[in-house]
Scaffold this motif. Structure first.
Motif, PDB file in Angstrom:
ATOM      1  N   MET A   1       0.838  -1.170   0.000  1.00  0.00           N
ATOM      2  CA  MET A   1       0.000   0.000   0.000  1.00  0.00           C
ATOM      3  C   MET A   1       0.894   1.249   0.000  1.00  0.00           C
ATOM      4  O   MET A   1       1.855   1.324   0.761  1.00  0.00           O
ATOM      5  N   HIS A   2       0.558   2.211  -0.835  1.00  0.00           N
ATOM      6  CA  HIS A   2       1.290   3.477  -0.870  1.00  0.00           C
ATOM      7  C   HIS A   2       0.761   4.372   0.240  1.00  0.00           C
ATOM      8  O   HIS A   2      -0.432   4.619   0.331  1.00  0.00           O
ATOM      9  N   CYS A   3       1.642   4.851   1.096  1.00  0.00           N
ATOM     10  CA  CYS A   3       1.269   5.687   2.244  1.00  0.00           C
ATOM     11  C   CYS A   3       1.864   7.071   2.086  1.00  0.00           C
ATOM     12  O   CYS A   3       3.044   7.208   1.773  1.00  0.00           O
ATOM     13  N   ILE A   4       1.058   8.071   2.329  1.00  0.00           N
ATOM     14  CA  ILE A   4       1.513   9.458   2.326  1.00  0.00           C
ATOM     15  C   ILE A   4       1.209  10.037   3.691  1.00  0.00           C
ATOM     16  O   ILE A   4       0.076   9.952   4.170  1.00  0.00           O
ATOM     17  N   GLY A   5       2.219  10.624   4.320  1.00  0.00           N
ATOM     18  CA  GLY A   5       2.074  11.170   5.663  1.00  0.00           C
ATOM     19  C   GLY A   5       1.283  12.460   5.685  1.00  0.00           C
ATOM     20  O   GLY A   5       0.770  12.928   4.665  1.00  0.00           O
ATOM     21  N   PHE A   6       1.193  13.025   6.866  1.00  0.00           N
ATOM     22  CA  PHE A   6       0.425  14.242   7.104  1.00  0.00           C
ATOM     23  C   PHE A   6       1.338  15.463   7.067  1.00  0.00           C
ATOM     24  O   PHE A   6       2.541  15.352   7.272  1.00  0.00           O
ATOM     25  N   PRO A   7       0.751  16.635   6.905  1.00  0.00           N
ATOM     26  CA  PRO A   7       1.540  17.853   7.083  1.00  0.00           C
ATOM     27  C   PRO A   7       1.882  18.006   8.565  1.00  0.00           C
ATOM     28  O   PRO A   7       1.215  17.415   9.427  1.00  0.00           O
ATOM     29  N   PRO A   8       2.884  18.793   8.873  1.00  0.00           N
ATOM     30  CA  PRO A   8       3.223  18.972  10.294  1.00  0.00           C
ATOM     31  C   PRO A   8       2.121  19.728  11.035  1.00  0.00           C
ATOM     32  O   PRO A   8       1.428  20.566  10.454  1.00  0.00           O
ATOM     33  N   SER A   9       1.982  19.430  12.308  1.00  0.00           N
ATOM     34  CA  SER A   9       1.170  20.236  13.216  1.00  0.00           C
ATOM     35  C   SER A   9       2.188  21.147  13.902  1.00  0.00           C
ATOM     36  O   SER A   9       2.980  20.689  14.737  1.00  0.00           O
ATOM     37  N   ILE A  10       2.188  22.418  13.534  1.00  0.00           N
ATOM     38  CA  ILE A  10       3.258  23.318  13.956  1.00  0.00           C
ATOM     39  C   ILE A  10       2.775  24.753  13.866  1.00  0.00           C
ATOM     40  O   ILE A  10       1.873  25.065  13.086  1.00  0.00           O
ATOM     41  N   ASP A  11       3.367  25.615  14.678  1.00  0.00           N
ATOM     42  CA  ASP A  11       3.175  27.055  14.521  1.00  0.00           C
ATOM     43  C   ASP A  11       4.500  27.755  14.830  1.00  0.00           C
ATOM     44  O   ASP A  11       5.477  27.096  15.214  1.00  0.00           O
ATOM     45  N   SER A  12       4.523  29.048  14.681  1.00  0.00           N
ATOM     46  CA  SER A  12       5.784  29.785  14.771  1.00  0.00           C
ATOM     47  C   SER A  12       6.380  29.817  16.174  1.00  0.00           C
ATOM     48  O   SER A  12       7.544  30.177  16.332  1.00  0.00           O
ATOM     49  N   SER A  13       5.622  29.427  17.201  1.00  0.00           N
ATOM     50  CA  SER A  13       6.173  29.443  18.560  1.00  0.00           C
ATOM     51  C   SER A  13       6.776  28.099  18.970  1.00  0.00           C
ATOM     52  O   SER A  13       7.345  28.001  20.061  1.00  0.00           O
ATOM     53  N   CYS A  14       6.685  27.091  18.125  1.00  0.00           N
ATOM     54  CA  CYS A  14       7.171  25.757  18.493  1.00  0.00           C
ATOM     55  C   CYS A  14       8.684  25.734  18.675  1.00  0.00           C
ATOM     56  O   CYS A  14       9.424  26.302  17.868  1.00  0.00           O
ATOM     57  N   ARG A  15       9.088  25.053  19.759  1.00  0.00           N
ATOM     58  CA  ARG A  15      10.508  24.898  20.064  1.00  0.00           C
ATOM     59  C   ARG A  15      10.936  23.429  20.071  1.00  0.00           C
ATOM     60  O   ARG A  15      12.119  23.129  19.986  1.00  0.00           O
ATOM     61  N   ILE A  16       9.957  22.548  20.227  1.00  0.00           N
ATOM     62  CA  ILE A  16      10.210  21.111  20.275  1.00  0.00           C
ATOM     63  C   ILE A  16       9.475  20.475  19.104  1.00  0.00           C
ATOM     64  O   ILE A  16       8.321  20.808  18.833  1.00  0.00           O
ATOM     65  N   LEU A  17      10.135  19.541  18.432  1.00  0.00           N
ATOM     66  CA  LEU A  17       9.538  18.813  17.317  1.00  0.00           C
ATOM     67  C   LEU A  17       9.607  17.330  17.637  1.00  0.00           C
ATOM     68  O   LEU A  17      10.693  16.791  17.863  1.00  0.00           O
ATOM     69  N   ILE A  18       8.441  16.679  17.687  1.00  0.00           N
ATOM     70  CA  ILE A  18       8.378  15.240  17.909  1.00  0.00           C
ATOM     71  C   ILE A  18       8.104  14.583  16.563  1.00  0.00           C
ATOM     72  O   ILE A  18       7.149  14.946  15.872  1.00  0.00           O
ATOM     73  N   LEU A  19       8.953  13.625  16.217  1.00  0.00           N
ATOM     74  CA  LEU A  19       8.844  12.944  14.931  1.00  0.00           C
ATOM     75  C   LEU A  19       8.538  11.467  15.102  1.00  0.00           C
ATOM     76  O   LEU A  19       9.271  10.756  15.785  1.00  0.00           O
ATOM     77  N   GLY A  20       7.465  11.026  14.462  1.00  0.00           N
ATOM     78  CA  GLY A  20       7.217   9.607  14.312  1.00  0.00           C
ATOM     79  C   GLY A  20       7.910   9.142  13.043  1.00  0.00           C
ATOM     80  O   GLY A  20       8.645   9.904  12.397  1.00  0.00           O
ATOM     81  N   SER A  21       7.668   7.906  12.654  1.00  0.00           N
ATOM     82  CA  SER A  21       8.234   7.400  11.403  1.00  0.00           C
ATOM     83  C   SER A  21       7.257   7.683  10.268  1.00  0.00           C
ATOM     84  O   SER A  21       7.497   8.542   9.416  1.00  0.00           O
ATOM     85  N   MET A  22       6.119   6.996  10.268  1.00  0.00           N
ATOM     86  CA  MET A  22       5.040   7.145   9.287  1.00  0.00           C
ATOM     87  C   MET A  22       3.765   6.719  10.001  1.00  0.00           C
ATOM     88  O   MET A  22       3.781   5.718  10.717  1.00  0.00           O
ATOM     89  N   PRO A  23       2.663   7.454   9.845  1.00  0.00           N
ATOM     90  CA  PRO A  23       1.422   7.048  10.504  1.00  0.00           C
ATOM     91  C   PRO A  23       1.024   5.615  10.128  1.00  0.00           C
ATOM     92  O   PRO A  23       1.211   5.184   8.994  1.00  0.00           O
ATOM     93  N   GLY A  24       0.467   4.903  11.111  1.00  0.00           N
ATOM     94  CA  GLY A  24      -0.016   3.551  10.896  1.00  0.00           C
ATOM     95  C   GLY A  24      -1.353   3.547  10.174  1.00  0.00           C
ATOM     96  O   GLY A  24      -1.932   4.603   9.873  1.00  0.00           O
ATOM     97  N   VAL A  25      -1.849   2.352   9.912  1.00  0.00           N
ATOM     98  CA  VAL A  25      -3.088   2.181   9.158  1.00  0.00           C
ATOM     99  C   VAL A  25      -4.235   2.966   9.783  1.00  0.00           C
ATOM    100  O   VAL A  25      -4.939   3.709   9.101  1.00  0.00           O
ATOM    101  N   ARG A  26      -4.433   2.810  11.085  1.00  0.00           N
ATOM    102  CA  ARG A  26      -5.545   3.497  11.764  1.00  0.00           C
ATOM    103  C   ARG A  26      -5.393   5.010  11.671  1.00  0.00           C
ATOM    104  O   ARG A  26      -6.363   5.727  11.419  1.00  0.00           O
TER     105      ARG A  26
END
Length: 168
Positions: A1-26
């Protein structure tokens, strides 16, 4: 299955970035980060941020993080994968972190939710790893597939980086 991730949830005040690998099926089905009810990400974030519990509504969950200057995204932007396991990811394409960090210069801490996230980031962003204004933290996955890490163990490991004080 071809999977495309989401855009970031972010704004200009963010200082910490949490990264997953790729969203799961659910998560892909629901178009929500960490949508699987057994994933411990949202309860863990609520605990670390001294919230009573994670909000039920997805948009409120994202706002809980953004209020604390925490952004979410994934190391992988697209891939082929059957199922949700990181080990099944093939033909991955990394996200563009050079552009993201240029657009959001306040980010100084990058946390990887699991080994695959850290591995993919390193593969596609070698030049960023030498930046002295960034700190990188490989943390244990909140996925239900990582059952050997109990919630108290996750809270201890993640709590060294994500604290109510740091995220305020």
């Amino acid at each position: 299955m071809h999977c495309i991730g989401f855009p970031p949830s972010i704004d200009s005040s963010c200082r910490i970035l949490i990264l997953g690998s790729m969203p799961g099926v659910r998560s892909l089905e629901e178009q929500q980060y960490y949508a699987h009810p057994q994933n411990r990400f949202w309860p863990l974030m609520a605990r670390l941020l001294s919230e009573r519990e994670a909000p039920a509504a997805y948009e409120e969950r994202l706002r809980m993080l953004l209020r604390r200057h925490i952004a979410l995204w994934d190391s992988i932007g697209a891939c082929e994968r059957d199922g949700s396991l990181d080990s099944a990811i093939k033909k991955e394409q990394g996200n563009d972190f050079t552009a993201l960090l240029r657009d959001y210069p306040r980010i100084h801490t990058i946390c990887f939710n699991g080994a695959k996230s850290a591995q993919a980031f390193r593969r596609y962003n070698r030049a960023l790893l030498s930046r002295t204004d960034l700190s990188f933290h490989a943390l244990p996955s909140t996925s239900p597939a990582n059952a050997r890490w109990r919630m108290d163990m996750l809270a201890e490991a993640w709590g060294k980086v994500i604290t109510p004080h740091e995220a305020s």
